[in-house]
Design a protein around this motif. Structure first.
Motif, PDB file in Angstrom:
ATOM      1  N   HIS A  94      -6.608 -11.425   1.379  1.00 35.03           N
ATOM      2  CA  HIS A  94      -5.904 -10.151   1.545  1.00 35.03           C
ATOM      3  C   HIS A  94      -5.662  -9.623   0.144  1.00 35.03           C
ATOM      4  CE1 HIS A  94      -4.811 -10.515   5.851  1.00 35.03           C
ATOM      5  NE2 HIS A  94      -5.089 -11.783   5.587  1.00 35.03           N
ATOM      6  N   ILE A  95      -6.193  -8.437  -0.121  1.00 32.80           N
ATOM      7  CA  ILE A  95      -6.053  -7.823  -1.438  1.00 32.80           C
ATOM      8  C   ILE A  95      -5.288  -6.523  -1.277  1.00 32.80           C
ATOM      9  CG2 ILE A  95      -7.240  -6.941  -3.476  1.00 32.80           C
ATOM     10  CD1 ILE A  95      -9.444  -8.833  -1.437  1.00 32.80           C
ATOM     11  N   PHE A  96      -4.201  -6.398  -1.995  1.00 29.34           N
ATOM     12  CA  PHE A  96      -3.403  -5.178  -1.984  1.00 29.34           C
ATOM     13  C   PHE A  96      -3.480  -4.563  -3.370  1.00 29.34           C
ATOM     14  CE2 PHE A  96      -1.628  -7.617   1.440  1.00 29.34           C
ATOM     15  CZ  PHE A  96      -1.333  -6.680   2.403  1.00 29.34           C
ATOM     16  N   ARG A  97      -3.988  -3.328  -3.450  1.00 30.95           N
ATOM     17  CA  ARG A  97      -3.952  -2.530  -4.686  1.00 30.95           C
ATOM     18  C   ARG A  97      -2.813  -1.545  -4.481  1.00 30.95           C
ATOM     19  NH1 ARG A  97      -9.018  -2.273  -7.758  1.00 30.95           N
ATOM     20  NH2 ARG A  97      -7.732  -0.899  -8.998  1.00 30.95           N
ATOM     21  N   PHE A  98      -1.931  -1.413  -5.469  1.00 31.89           N
ATOM     22  CA  PHE A  98      -0.776  -0.544  -5.263  1.00 31.89           C
ATOM     23  C   PHE A  98      -0.298   0.084  -6.555  1.00 31.89           C
ATOM     24  CE2 PHE A  98       0.695  -4.862  -5.826  1.00 31.89           C
ATOM     25  CZ  PHE A  98       1.788  -4.757  -6.659  1.00 31.89           C
ATOM     26  N   ASP A  99       0.441   1.159  -6.378  1.00 29.70           N
ATOM     27  CA  ASP A  99       1.162   1.837  -7.452  1.00 29.70           C
ATOM     28  C   ASP A  99       2.553   2.117  -6.886  1.00 29.70           C
ATOM     29  OD1 ASP A  99       1.042   4.184  -5.860  1.00 29.70           O
ATOM     30  OD2 ASP A  99      -0.748   4.896  -6.875  1.00 29.70           O
ATOM     31  N   PRO A 100       3.417   2.801  -7.592  1.00 36.89           N
ATOM     32  CA  PRO A 100       4.779   2.991  -7.073  1.00 36.89           C
ATOM     33  C   PRO A 100       4.859   3.728  -5.737  1.00 36.89           C
ATOM     34  CG  PRO A 100       4.741   3.451  -9.407  1.00 36.89           C
ATOM     35  CD  PRO A 100       3.305   3.261  -8.984  1.00 36.89           C
ATOM     36  N   ASP A 101       3.846   4.532  -5.408  1.00 39.24           N
ATOM     37  CA  ASP A 101       3.942   5.367  -4.214  1.00 39.24           C
ATOM     38  C   ASP A 101       2.995   5.003  -3.076  1.00 39.24           C
ATOM     39  OD1 ASP A 101       5.849   7.026  -5.542  1.00 39.24           O
ATOM     40  OD2 ASP A 101       4.177   7.952  -6.619  1.00 39.24           O
ATOM     41  N   ASP A 102       2.000   4.158  -3.328  1.00 43.82           N
ATOM     42  CA  ASP A 102       0.960   3.951  -2.334  1.00 43.82           C
ATOM     43  C   ASP A 102       0.467   2.505  -2.366  1.00 43.82           C
ATOM     44  OD1 ASP A 102      -0.861   4.720  -0.346  1.00 43.82           O
ATOM     45  OD2 ASP A 102      -2.403   5.210  -1.815  1.00 43.82           O
ATOM     46  N   VAL A 103      -0.074   2.062  -1.226  1.00 44.39           N
ATOM     47  CA  VAL A 103      -0.643   0.726  -1.106  1.00 44.39           C
ATOM     48  C   VAL A 103      -1.979   0.839  -0.394  1.00 44.39           C
ATOM     49  CG1 VAL A 103      -0.366  -1.569  -0.077  1.00 44.39           C
ATOM     50  CG2 VAL A 103       1.638  -0.342  -0.910  1.00 44.39           C
ATOM     51  N   HIS A 104      -2.992   0.146  -0.922  1.00 47.15           N
ATOM     52  CA  HIS A 104      -4.293   0.072  -0.271  1.00 47.15           C
ATOM     53  C   HIS A 104      -4.578  -1.397   0.018  1.00 47.15           C
ATOM     54  CE1 HIS A 104      -8.433   0.973   0.754  1.00 47.15           C
ATOM     55  NE2 HIS A 104      -8.789  -0.033  -0.028  1.00 47.15           N
ATOM     56  N   HIS A 105      -4.912  -1.710   1.273  1.00 47.04           N
ATOM     57  CA  HIS A 105      -5.111  -3.096   1.697  1.00 47.04           C
ATOM     58  C   HIS A 105      -6.558  -3.329   2.107  1.00 47.04           C
ATOM     59  CE1 HIS A 105      -4.694  -6.235   5.072  1.00 47.04           C
ATOM     60  NE2 HIS A 105      -4.604  -6.886   3.931  1.00 47.04           N
ATOM     61  N   GLU A 106      -7.122  -4.424   1.638  1.00 51.38           N
ATOM     62  CA  GLU A 106      -8.457  -4.858   2.057  1.00 51.38           C
ATOM     63  C   GLU A 106      -8.351  -6.297   2.523  1.00 51.38           C
ATOM     64  OE1 GLU A 106     -11.988  -3.785   1.067  1.00 51.38           O
ATOM     65  OE2 GLU A 106     -11.433  -1.869   0.179  1.00 51.38           O
ATOM     66  N   ARG A 107      -9.079  -6.611   3.585  1.00 47.75           N
ATOM     67  CA  ARG A 107      -9.167  -7.995   4.040  1.00 47.75           C
ATOM     68  C   ARG A 107     -10.634  -8.391   4.016  1.00 47.75           C
ATOM     69  NH1 ARG A 107      -7.218  -9.948   9.855  1.00 47.75           N
ATOM     70  NH2 ARG A 107      -9.401 -10.163  10.367  1.00 47.75           N
ATOM     71  N   ILE A 108     -10.922  -9.501   3.387  1.00 56.67           N
ATOM     72  CA  ILE A 108     -12.291  -9.996   3.292  1.00 56.67           C
ATOM     73  C   ILE A 108     -12.333 -11.370   3.929  1.00 56.67           C
ATOM     74  CG2 ILE A 108     -14.152 -10.691   1.736  1.00 56.67           C
ATOM     75  CD1 ILE A 108     -12.956  -8.715  -0.300  1.00 56.67           C
ATOM     76  N   ARG A 109     -13.236 -11.525   4.866  1.00 59.99           N
ATOM     77  CA  ARG A 109     -13.413 -12.838   5.501  1.00 59.99           C
ATOM     78  C   ARG A 109     -14.457 -13.634   4.732  1.00 59.99           C
ATOM     79  NH1 ARG A 109     -11.097 -13.310  10.638  1.00 59.99           N
ATOM     80  NH2 ARG A 109     -10.360 -11.313  11.422  1.00 59.99           N
ATOM     81  N   ALA A 110     -14.221 -14.925   4.643  1.00 58.04           N
ATOM     82  CA  ALA A 110     -15.170 -15.807   3.962  1.00 58.04           C
ATOM     83  C   ALA A 110     -16.489 -15.809   4.723  1.00 58.04           C
ATOM     84  CB  ALA A 110     -14.610 -17.217   3.873  1.00 58.04           C
ATOM     85  N   HIS A 111     -17.575 -15.973   3.996  1.00 56.99           N
ATOM     86  CA  HIS A 111     -18.899 -16.008   4.620  1.00 56.99           C
ATOM     87  C   HIS A 111     -19.119 -17.321   5.346  1.00 56.99           C
ATOM     88  CE1 HIS A 111     -20.255 -12.361   2.495  1.00 56.99           C
ATOM     89  NE2 HIS A 111     -19.342 -12.759   1.642  1.00 56.99           N
ATOM     90  N   ASN A 112     -18.474 -18.365   4.883  1.00 53.88           N
ATOM     91  CA  ASN A 112     -18.643 -19.688   5.464  1.00 53.88           C
ATOM     92  C   ASN A 112     -17.270 -20.348   5.586  1.00 53.88           C
ATOM     93  OD1 ASN A 112     -19.725 -22.024   6.420  1.00 53.88           O
ATOM     94  ND2 ASN A 112     -20.542 -22.717   4.464  1.00 53.88           N
ATOM     95  N   PRO A 113     -16.432 -19.876   6.531  1.00 51.85           N
ATOM     96  CA  PRO A 113     -15.057 -20.383   6.590  1.00 51.85           C
ATOM     97  C   PRO A 113     -14.942 -21.822   7.078  1.00 51.85           C
ATOM     98  CG  PRO A 113     -15.479 -18.918   8.421  1.00 51.85           C
ATOM     99  CD  PRO A 113     -16.684 -18.854   7.531  1.00 51.85           C
TER     100      PRO A 113
END
Length: 139
Positions: free
Chosen positions: A16-35
Motif C-alpha cells: 500500500h503506497i500513499f503519496r500525500f501533501d497537506p491537502d490530498d492523498v493518493h493511494h495505490e495498492r500493488i499485489r505481489a506477482h508471486n505471493p
C-alpha cells in the motif's frame, strides 16, 4: 502541487503506497506477482530456508515512489528489509529520499496515513531550517 511525501506499507503479498501533501492523498495498492513463494532449502540444511524476493513487485513499488521528496517504509516481517535491499542496489535516488524504516503490523489505511502525517510533521520540525511550531519561541 505534486504529492511530496509517501509511506509504503508492505508484506510479501501486497504493498500500500500513499503519496500525500497537506491537502490530498493518493493511494495505490500493488499485489505481489508471486505471493505464495516457495521457500528453497539447501540439501541437508536445517532451518526455514530462504524465499527469493519478487523483484518485479519491488520495481512496481519503486515506480510509484518516483518523485517523492521523502518517504517512509513500514511493514511487518522481512518484506520491508528485502525491499530496502532492492532500493539500495537498484534505486539510488529512492535510497537518498528514504527517511526511516519502521516495523508496523497491519494498520487500516486511515491509521497508516495518520501515522505517516504525524511522523513527517515531527521530522520536519527537526530540520535545521524549519520554522518553529505555532506557539513555540524563536531560537
Amino acid at each position: 502541487m505534486p504529492h511530496s511525501h509517501a509511506v509504503v506499507w508492505l508484506d510479501f503479498k501486497e504493498a500500500h503506497i500513499f503519496r500525500f501533501d497537506p491537502d490530498d492523498v493518493h493511494h495505490e495498492r500493488i499485489r505481489a506477482h508471486n505471493p505464495y513463494r516457495k521457500v528453497h532449502h539447501k540439501a541437508g540444511a536445517i532451518g526455514a530456508g530462504h524465499a527469493h524476493s519478487d523483484q518485479d513487485f519491488f520495481k512496481e513499488i519503486a515506480q510509484v515512489l518516483d518523485g517523492a521528496t521523502e518517504w517512509l517504509l513500514v511493514g511487518p516481517g522481512y518484506a520491508k528489509n528485502d525491499f530496502l535491499h532492492h532500493v539500495e542496489a537498484h534505486e539510488p535516488a529512492l535510497k537518498d529520499s528514504l527517511v526511516a524504516v519502521e516495523p508496523m503490523d497491519h494498520p487500516t489505511d486511515g491509521e497508516l496515513i495518520e501515522s505517516a502525517r504525524c511522523f513527517f510533521k515531527a521530522a520536519d520540525r527537526m530540520l535545521p531550517n524549519s520554522p518553529p511550531a505555532p506557539g513555540q519561541p524563536l531560537r
